[in-house]
Design a protein around this motif. Structure first.
Motif, PDB file in Angstrom:
ATOM      1  N   SER A 146      14.296 -26.903  -5.954  1.00 26.73           N
ATOM      2  CA  SER A 146      13.868 -27.824  -7.000  1.00 26.73           C
ATOM      3  C   SER A 146      14.024 -27.184  -8.380  1.00 26.73           C
ATOM      4  N   MET A 147      12.922 -26.985  -9.117  1.00 31.80           N
ATOM      5  CA  MET A 147      13.004 -26.282 -10.394  1.00 31.80           C
ATOM      6  C   MET A 147      13.653 -24.916 -10.211  1.00 31.80           C
ATOM      7  N   GLY A 151      16.848 -23.191 -11.763  1.00 26.87           N
ATOM      8  CA  GLY A 151      16.671 -21.881 -12.373  1.00 26.87           C
ATOM      9  C   GLY A 151      17.653 -20.854 -11.861  1.00 26.87           C
ATOM     10  N   ALA A 152      17.920 -20.878 -10.554  1.00 22.00           N
ATOM     11  CA  ALA A 152      18.842 -19.899  -9.980  1.00 22.00           C
ATOM     12  C   ALA A 152      20.251 -20.076 -10.538  1.00 22.00           C
ATOM     13  N   LEU A 153      20.741 -21.310 -10.554  1.00 25.98           N
ATOM     14  CA  LEU A 153      22.076 -21.554 -11.097  1.00 25.98           C
ATOM     15  C   LEU A 153      22.109 -21.292 -12.597  1.00 25.98           C
ATOM     16  N   TYR A 154      21.052 -21.653 -13.288  1.00 23.57           N
ATOM     17  CA  TYR A 154      20.958 -21.467 -14.742  1.00 23.57           C
ATOM     18  C   TYR A 154      21.015 -19.988 -15.102  1.00 23.57           C
ATOM     19  N   LEU A 155      20.187 -19.183 -14.440  1.00 14.66           N
ATOM     20  CA  LEU A 155      20.137 -17.759 -14.757  1.00 14.66           C
ATOM     21  C   LEU A 155      21.436 -17.061 -14.371  1.00 14.66           C
ATOM     22  N   ALA A 156      21.992 -17.417 -13.212  1.00 16.78           N
ATOM     23  CA  ALA A 156      23.238 -16.794 -12.781  1.00 16.78           C
ATOM     24  C   ALA A 156      24.397 -17.167 -13.709  1.00 16.78           C
ATOM     25  N   VAL A 173      19.015 -30.054 -11.359  1.00 11.31           N
ATOM     26  CA  VAL A 173      20.135 -29.507 -12.115  1.00 11.31           C
ATOM     27  C   VAL A 173      20.402 -30.243 -13.421  1.00 11.31           C
ATOM     28  N   ASP A 174      19.773 -31.388 -13.616  1.00  4.08           N
ATOM     29  CA  ASP A 174      19.796 -32.089 -14.897  1.00  4.08           C
ATOM     30  C   ASP A 174      18.342 -32.229 -15.346  1.00  4.08           C
ATOM     31  N   LEU A 175      17.997 -31.567 -16.440  1.00  3.64           N
ATOM     32  CA  LEU A 175      16.605 -31.596 -16.899  1.00  3.64           C
ATOM     33  C   LEU A 175      16.223 -32.928 -17.529  1.00  3.64           C
ATOM     34  N   ASN A 176      17.177 -33.795 -17.723  1.00  3.69           N
ATOM     35  CA  ASN A 176      16.882 -35.161 -18.166  1.00  3.69           C
ATOM     36  C   ASN A 176      16.305 -35.931 -16.981  1.00  3.69           C
ATOM     37  N   TYR A 177      14.987 -35.976 -16.913  1.00  2.87           N
ATOM     38  CA  TYR A 177      14.332 -36.569 -15.744  1.00  2.87           C
ATOM     39  C   TYR A 177      14.547 -38.083 -15.642  1.00  2.87           C
ATOM     40  N   LYS A 178      15.181 -38.672 -16.652  1.00  2.00           N
ATOM     41  CA  LYS A 178      15.528 -40.098 -16.563  1.00  2.00           C
ATOM     42  C   LYS A 178      16.629 -40.320 -15.524  1.00  2.00           C
ATOM     43  N   THR A 179      17.333 -39.255 -15.152  1.00  2.00           N
ATOM     44  CA  THR A 179      18.386 -39.374 -14.148  1.00  2.00           C
ATOM     45  C   THR A 179      17.836 -39.210 -12.731  1.00  2.00           C
ATOM     46  N   TRP A 180      16.562 -38.919 -12.598  1.00  2.00           N
ATOM     47  CA  TRP A 180      15.945 -38.726 -11.287  1.00  2.00           C
ATOM     48  C   TRP A 180      15.427 -40.060 -10.750  1.00  2.00           C
ATOM     49  N   THR A 204      14.605 -34.681 -29.136  1.00  2.00           N
ATOM     50  CA  THR A 204      15.321 -33.414 -28.947  1.00  2.00           C
ATOM     51  C   THR A 204      16.217 -33.469 -27.698  1.00  2.00           C
ATOM     52  N   PRO A 205      17.066 -34.493 -27.584  1.00  2.00           N
ATOM     53  CA  PRO A 205      17.897 -34.607 -26.366  1.00  2.00           C
ATOM     54  C   PRO A 205      18.851 -33.429 -26.189  1.00  2.00           C
ATOM     55  N   ASP A 206      19.277 -32.802 -27.289  1.00  2.00           N
ATOM     56  CA  ASP A 206      20.211 -31.690 -27.196  1.00  2.00           C
ATOM     57  C   ASP A 206      19.594 -30.505 -26.464  1.00  2.00           C
ATOM     58  N   ASN A 207      18.282 -30.320 -26.586  1.00  2.00           N
ATOM     59  CA  ASN A 207      17.622 -29.231 -25.869  1.00  2.00           C
ATOM     60  C   ASN A 207      17.734 -29.414 -24.358  1.00  2.00           C
ATOM     61  N   TYR A 208      17.632 -30.644 -23.907  1.00  2.00           N
ATOM     62  CA  TYR A 208      17.711 -30.938 -22.475  1.00  2.00           C
ATOM     63  C   TYR A 208      19.137 -30.718 -21.965  1.00  2.00           C
ATOM     64  N   ALA A 209      20.120 -31.207 -22.699  1.00  4.89           N
ATOM     65  CA  ALA A 209      21.510 -31.063 -22.278  1.00  4.89           C
ATOM     66  C   ALA A 209      21.945 -29.595 -22.307  1.00  4.89           C
ATOM     67  N   ALA A 210      21.550 -28.869 -23.358  1.00  2.32           N
ATOM     68  CA  ALA A 210      21.982 -27.476 -23.507  1.00  2.32           C
ATOM     69  C   ALA A 210      21.444 -26.582 -22.410  1.00  2.32           C
ATOM     70  N   ASN A 211      20.334 -26.967 -21.801  1.00  2.00           N
ATOM     71  CA  ASN A 211      19.701 -26.140 -20.777  1.00  2.00           C
ATOM     72  C   ASN A 211      19.879 -26.689 -19.368  1.00  2.00           C
ATOM     73  N   SER A 212      20.725 -27.691 -19.196  1.00  2.00           N
ATOM     74  CA  SER A 212      20.935 -28.301 -17.884  1.00  2.00           C
ATOM     75  C   SER A 212      22.214 -27.771 -17.247  1.00  2.00           C
ATOM     76  N   VAL A 213      22.090 -27.312 -16.012  1.00  2.00           N
ATOM     77  CA  VAL A 213      23.229 -26.736 -15.290  1.00  2.00           C
ATOM     78  C   VAL A 213      24.366 -27.742 -15.128  1.00  2.00           C
TER      79      VAL A 213
END
Length: 292
Positions: A146-147, A151-156, A173-180, A204-213
């Motif tokens: 889950s998170m 996190g694993a893919l993000y950090l790697a 893998v997409d922090l935009n929870y509207k896609t869940w 701040t949508p750019d923060n979500y996209a920039a940090n999404s695998v």
């Protein structure tokens, strides 16, 4: 009397192999200078560790949102799952704290949520200085649920110098929870937690996209790490995982992607983890970093 003694000796010899030995569990305090607080991590050492002087590869295993570092030891239906995998593959398994909802990232707004720095610098440093580890990316892998999958893919992806392979089970893998696939009540409960670490999605949508695998496929391709991803077909995160898979295929990124029956449950993750560890073992063997 002699017959009784013989029986007891024979019975003991028969039972001892069945009892066997088991991996050892340590709980470490891992202070964070970056966040000015101390957290804990569970470490499972294979049974062979105490008898040998060799160095061992390390699997970093991340928990999900709403969880804590001990989840993988307490929540799986088989409470010995991690012990068995550590023994079977001669792996050190490290389960660090990731807070209830940190994203395993460095928040641009909250100085007490610098988990990218914590995991990649402070936790790895503590583990390498405490145990006989292979202190090289060729002997270090990471996965989570889950998170923790995100996190694993993000950090790697952001730190290819640290990990040779990464995985995700039911990853967000997409922090935009509207896609869940969320019911309105659950979405309302998690919205303030995401807003805390990334700001309100609306402003701040750019923060979500920039940090999404899901948007990091070019970087994943450039890194050339070995990747394994799976998700249950009934999971509320299935669509973001399918989108990541599509993007990886489009970018011609080699990866292992599987959908299994099941949802966002510990039964699913208990079934999934052994596949990840087997995948990692093949990578470690190719790297020449399995413990002998």
């Amino acid at each position: 009397m002699k017959n009784t003694t013989r029986f007891l000796i024979c019975a003991t010899l028969l039972v001892l192999p069945l009892l066997g030995f088991s991996a050892k569990v340590d709980t470490l305090d891992v202070p964070s200078a970056a966040m000015n607080r101390s957290m804990r991590a569970a470490v499972v050492l294979p049974e062979s560790y105490a008898k040998s002087k060799t160095t061992y590869p390390v699997l970093y295993l991340l928990h999900g949102g709403g969880g804590q570092f001990s989840d993988w030891l307490k929540q799986t239906p088989d409470k010995m799952l991690i012990h068995k995998l550590a023994d079977q593959y001669n792996l050190i398994v490290v389960m660090p704290e990731g807070d209830r909802l940190s994203g395993y990232l460095d928040s641009p707004t909250q100085k007490d949520n610098l988990f990218e720095t914590y995991l990649t610098k402070e936790v790895i440093g503590k583990i390498d200085n405490t145990y006989r580890t292979i202190r090289d990316k060729k002997g270090r892998v990471i996965t989570g649920l889950s998170m923790g999958g995100h996190g694993a893919l993000y950090l790697a992806t952001r730190h290819p110098e640290l990990y040779c392979a990464a995985g995700s089970m039911s990853g967000a893998v997409d922090l935009n929870y509207k896609t869940w696939r969320l019911d309105p009540g659950f979405e309302q409960r998690i919205e303030p937690q995401f807003s805390r670490i990334l700001g309100p999605m609306g402003s701040t949508p750019d923060n979500y996209a920039a940090n999404s695998v899901v948007y990091m496929t070019d970087k994943i391709k450039a890194n050339g790490q070995k990747i394994i991803i799976d998700c249950g077909v009934d999971d509320f995160l299935i669509e973001p995982n399918r989108e990541l898979h599509r993007r990886l295929v489009y970018s011609k990124v080699e990866h292992d992607y599987t959908e299994h029956p099941g949802g966002h449950t510990w039964d699913y993750w208990q079934n999934s983890l052994p596949y990840h560890v087997l995948f990692f073992q093949k990578v470690l063997k190719a790297n020449g970093t399995i413990a002998q």
